[in-house]
Design a protein around this motif. Structure first.
Motif, PDB file in Angstrom:
ATOM      1  N   GLY A  10      49.029   7.347  30.594  1.00 52.67           N
ATOM      2  CA  GLY A  10      48.649   6.333  31.564  1.00 52.67           C
ATOM      3  C   GLY A  10      47.168   6.064  31.640  1.00 52.67           C
ATOM      4  O   GLY A  10      46.386   6.532  30.814  1.00 52.67           O
ATOM      5  N   THR A  11      46.815   5.308  32.672  1.00 53.78           N
ATOM      6  CA  THR A  11      45.445   4.864  32.888  1.00 53.78           C
ATOM      7  C   THR A  11      44.978   5.361  34.249  1.00 53.78           C
ATOM      8  O   THR A  11      45.761   5.434  35.193  1.00 53.78           O
ATOM      9  N   VAL A  12      43.690   5.692  34.349  1.00 49.21           N
ATOM     10  CA  VAL A  12      43.133   6.244  35.576  1.00 49.21           C
ATOM     11  C   VAL A  12      42.083   5.290  36.133  1.00 49.21           C
ATOM     12  O   VAL A  12      41.218   4.806  35.395  1.00 49.21           O
ATOM     13  N   TYR A  13      42.183   5.035  37.433  1.00 48.77           N
ATOM     14  CA  TYR A  13      41.282   4.106  38.117  1.00 48.77           C
ATOM     15  C   TYR A  13      40.624   4.776  39.310  1.00 48.77           C
ATOM     16  O   TYR A  13      41.179   5.704  39.891  1.00 48.77           O
ATOM     17  N   LYS A  14      39.462   4.280  39.690  1.00 51.05           N
ATOM     18  CA  LYS A  14      38.834   4.661  40.946  1.00 51.05           C
ATOM     19  C   LYS A  14      39.177   3.563  41.945  1.00 51.05           C
ATOM     20  O   LYS A  14      39.093   2.378  41.634  1.00 51.05           O
ATOM     21  N   GLY A  15      39.576   3.976  43.145  1.00 51.72           N
ATOM     22  CA  GLY A  15      39.922   3.002  44.164  1.00 51.72           C
ATOM     23  C   GLY A  15      39.466   3.447  45.535  1.00 51.72           C
ATOM     24  O   GLY A  15      38.874   4.516  45.699  1.00 51.72           O
ATOM     25  N   LYS A  16      39.718   2.619  46.520  1.00 51.42           N
ATOM     26  CA  LYS A  16      39.396   2.903  47.922  1.00 51.42           C
ATOM     27  C   LYS A  16      40.704   2.912  48.702  1.00 51.42           C
ATOM     28  O   LYS A  16      41.564   2.057  48.487  1.00 51.42           O
TER      29      LYS A  16
END
Length: 187
Positions: A10-16
């Motif tokens: 998968g893919t990893v994201y930074k979020g709020k």
């Protein structure tokens, strides 16, 4: 969200998250990839009942259907602002001066990882074997405290006979990252 990495499943994201806009890491599994569903289940099984200062904290997980009718399985973790150990040990040319670990910091990271492994192997109700421990799966918080992450290949062991549960023996072959050999493993 900002893309911060990608892995085998998968893919990893930074979020709020929330009104406070707390920084989080969101790992979205590619459900078209063979083994992604098993990875999601393994990670949820392992992380749901364990807690240690040197293991990544899972905040929530979701199993749903996206707008296109496809399986959607994200995992939300606490955000680690200093990235992973691999980028500190092997920084890109322009970051060598910025990412330099002292001997004390390196020893502390090694102690953190050893402490987490001791917990996983000997102090959990059901012993857990990570199966993919490498520098890119060791995340560092703002104080450079190490947290082991990515339990997608983890195995739960029966305490009585130290064998993997039958449900976890369905896949055969070598586990871990292809092409990765830790220091000192090659003679």
């Amino acid at each position: 969200m900002n893309l911060i990495g990608s892995g085998n499943f998968g893919t990893v994201y930074k979020g709020k998250l929330g009104l406070d806009e707390v920084s989080v890491t969101v790992k979205v599994l590619n459900m078209k990839k063979k083994g992604a569903s098993r990875s999601f289940i393994a990670e949820c099984q392992v992380l749901r009942n364990i807690q240690h200062r040197n293991l990544v904290d899972i905040l929530t997980a979701c199993s749903s259907i996206d707008f296109g009718g496809q399986d959607f399985k994200p995992l939300v973790y606490e955000f680690m602002p200093n990235g992973n150990l691999d980028i500190w040990l092997h920084p890109e040319d322009g970051l060598k001066q910025l990412r330099n670990l002292s001997l004390i910091q390196r020893v502390n990271i090694a102690i953190d990882v050893a402490s987490a492994l001791l917990y996983l192997h000997h102090e959990c109700h059901i012993p857990i074997i990570h199966c993919d421990l490498k520098p890119s799966n060791i995340l560092l918080n703002d104080e450079l405290t190490a947290h082991i992450s990515d339990f997608g290949l983890a195995r739960l062991l029966s305490k009585s006979n130290k064998h993997a549960f039958p449900s976890q023996l369905s896949s055969t072959g070598i586990k871990g990252t292809i092409g990765y050999a830790g220091p000192g493993t090659i003679s």
